[in-house]
Design a protein around this motif. Sequence first.
Motif, short mmCIF file in Angstrom:
data_model
loop_
_atom_site.label_atom_id
_atom_site.label_comp_id
_atom_site.label_asym_id
_atom_site.label_seq_id
_atom_site.Cartn_x
_atom_site.Cartn_y
_atom_site.Cartn_z
N ARG A 90 31.64 72.60 61.60
CA ARG A 90 31.91 72.42 60.17
C ARG A 90 33.16 73.14 59.69
NH1 ARG A 90 26.78 71.80 61.32
NH2 ARG A 90 26.43 73.99 61.73
N ILE A 92 33.90 75.37 57.40
CA ILE A 92 34.16 75.54 55.98
C ILE A 92 34.64 76.96 55.73
CG2 ILE A 92 32.47 73.79 55.31
CD1 ILE A 92 30.56 76.10 54.62
N ALA A 148 31.31 69.83 54.53
CA ALA A 148 32.31 69.46 55.53
C ALA A 148 32.64 67.96 55.45
CB ALA A 148 31.81 69.83 56.92
#
Length: 238
Positions: A90, A92, A148
């Motif tokens: 992801r 982030i 994401a």
Amino acid sequence: MLRLRSVNQFYGNHHILWDVDLELSPGSCTGIIGQPGMGKTTLVNCIMGHLPVNSGSMIWQQAGSPPENLLMQPAATRARLGIGYVPQGRQIFSQLSVEENLQIALLAGQQGRHCAIPSLVYDLFPMLWQQRHQRSGMLSLEQQQHLALARALALQPQLLMLDEPTEGMSPWLEEETGNLLHRLNREFGLTILLLEQRVSVVRHVARNFLLLHRGRNVAQGHVAQLDENMVDKWLAVS
């Protein structure tokens, strides 16, 4: 939309991708499947321009436009061409808010500091709207995956590539993620390239598949052809 022919890639003296062919038509959903270390992430990093291609071709063509040699495009411009990417894990920015993560995506795509986040993003993920000022590291695993995805969708790509989007998820969250990708492909017509280890996810979401083994595409076709004999031969853990 995207056509790869005889793509080869090396890490130093190690040959990682061997003459890989791939063709994605508009509105298609293709799953690239293989065990860890078989070249899936390397392939998508080559498409994004994060890794060099030693030989072969990559042609990108948008509707109504002439074909472009993707290998001539620097990595920084590929998102602007219409290629979205959700990396493995992801990635982030956990210390920033949901909204700040989305704004950074727009800036990276040179959409402008004050460019509005597309309404589709919050329509698809209403929980992110409610938590847009919350620090993203406080989100649940499912919400982080949604963020994401939302970050990639904020640039309104024509092609969305996802690397192991169900990694670490429970079977229930895996199914929910699969349903969301199925909707993006079938309802919104988004072309999807899905990199997965889990055969169940590829069968649920994708229409076509490509199977990588030690950097070679050893099998490809309609997902209905991804039968148990093929799974046992190429994907079983020895």
